[in-house]
Scaffold this active site. Sequence first.
Site, mmCIF file in Angstrom:
data_model
loop_
_atom_site.group_PDB
_atom_site.id
_atom_site.type_symbol
_atom_site.label_atom_id
_atom_site.label_comp_id
_atom_site.label_asym_id
_atom_site.label_seq_id
_atom_site.Cartn_x
_atom_site.Cartn_y
_atom_site.Cartn_z
ATOM 1 N N GLY A 1 0.911 -1.024 0.012
ATOM 2 C CA GLY A 1 -0.008 0.060 -0.151
ATOM 3 C C GLY A 1 0.886 1.394 0.072
ATOM 4 C CB ALA A 2 2.466 2.920 -2.461
ATOM 5 N N GLY A 3 0.089 4.244 -0.426
ATOM 6 C CA GLY A 3 -0.946 5.502 -0.027
ATOM 7 C C GLY A 3 -0.220 6.374 1.067
ATOM 8 N N GLY B 1 1.279 4.066 3.753
ATOM 9 C CA GLY B 1 2.457 3.504 3.591
ATOM 10 C C GLY B 1 3.782 4.176 3.323
ATOM 11 N NE ARG C 1 -11.828 6.254 11.129
ATOM 12 C CZ ARG C 1 -12.114 6.457 12.450
ATOM 13 N NH1 ARG C 1 -13.340 6.139 12.704
ATOM 14 N NH2 ARG C 1 -11.270 6.741 13.354
ATOM 15 N NE ARG D 1 -9.383 3.534 13.625
ATOM 16 C CZ ARG D 1 -9.863 4.299 14.541
ATOM 17 N NH1 ARG D 1 -10.991 4.187 15.383
ATOM 18 N NH2 ARG D 1 -9.091 5.326 14.999
ATOM 19 C CB VAL E 1 -1.502 -0.726 9.026
ATOM 20 C CG1 VAL E 1 -2.162 0.968 9.238
ATOM 21 C CG2 VAL E 1 -0.131 -0.616 9.514
ATOM 22 C CB SER E 2 -5.664 -2.993 6.580
ATOM 23 O OG SER E 2 -4.448 -2.977 5.546
ATOM 24 C CG ASN E 3 -8.581 0.824 10.735
ATOM 25 O OD1 ASN E 3 -8.311 0.016 11.670
ATOM 26 N ND2 ASN E 3 -8.155 1.994 10.284
ATOM 27 C CG ASP F 1 -5.455 4.055 19.271
ATOM 28 O OD1 ASP F 1 -5.815 2.690 19.192
ATOM 29 O OD2 ASP F 1 -5.604 4.835 18.272
HETATM 30 C C1 2OP Z 1 -6.244 6.093 12.601
HETATM 31 O O1 2OP Z 1 -6.826 5.954 13.544
HETATM 32 C C2 2OP Z 1 -5.837 4.956 10.241
HETATM 33 O O2 2OP Z 1 -6.986 3.858 12.193
HETATM 34 C C3 2OP Z 1 -6.150 4.807 11.938
HETATM 35 O O3 2OP Z 1 -5.772 7.123 12.305
#
Ligand code: 2OP
Length: 308
Positions: free
Chosen positions: A7-9, A12, A82, A88, A118-120, A148
């Site tokens: 994921g190169a967004g 990433g 999102r 999420r 990492v993906s939600n 968090d």
């Molecule tokens: C966030 O809390 C992307 O879930 C991540 O920003």
Amino acid sequence: MKITVVGAGAVGASCAEYIAIKNFASEVVLLDIKEGYAEGKAMDLMQTASLNGFDTKITGSTNDYSKTSNSNICVITSGIPRKPGMTREELIGINAGIVKTVSSNLIEHSPNTIIIVVSNPMDTMTYLVHKTTGLPKNRIIGMGGALDSARFKYRLAEALGAPISDVDGMVIGGHSDKGMVPLTRLATRNSVPVSEFISEERLNQVMQDTKVGGATLTGLLGTSAWYAPGAAVSGMAQAIACDTKKIFPCSTLLNGEFGLSDLCIGVPVVLGKDGIEKIVEISLSDAEKAHLTASAEGVSKTNGLLEL
Ligand code: 2OP
């Protein structure tokens, strides 16, 4: 040390840059399905090397997993982020299929890798990677609590009028707007409990601001955040690569710890060369235990939406 980031967004690319800047990896491979996108991001990032002082080699690949072969660590950021007003959990329909495909492709070329998810919805995606790959549980790590906790420390410092370097705190539980458990009881300003400096009412506001930290940014940015998530991943990857044995709150598969089983959720763990080397079952107050259990119920409900 070879690290793949799928994921190169924005997330990433931030992961790749922060990993490179910390200079603990020899190579970072950025992979994306969009033609030329990862190659372009990698080239742009490499043009920061002389400016940011790193020797890490960042390369890009358009969906050619052979370029990821023998990665020590693989980071999965792929999927859709999102939009304002979304939870999420609403991303599961699209992201589950992507994460399943990506994780299978990764372990085909790097059977000994450690995966950071990492993906939600992250806790559920981490659980899905377990079900998909069958990797040992210590080698599948969900990134949520590190992010968090960084937001928690940001809000604590703001409330205390203190430099962030003076503040420590941890968030456990699900990486969701309602499921996070900021451990205000254990938070400190230079080893002094923060309750000595701010009222319970103000601490409750810090907790609430922390829980919606991601949603607040999505409302401002129109999409999910990327700098802090990228930095959080790079810190975890560095702990693994350098075998530091640092404690992070990470989403990990529980088998009875904290009275919870058959789900992935954020708890304190020791990170080292073998990934999650130990789950640290800290003492929790009755209220904290109740919040963690309620959070786990929410994660398990989302897990139930998976087609396993
Ligand atoms: C966030 O809390 C992307 O879930 C991540 O920003």
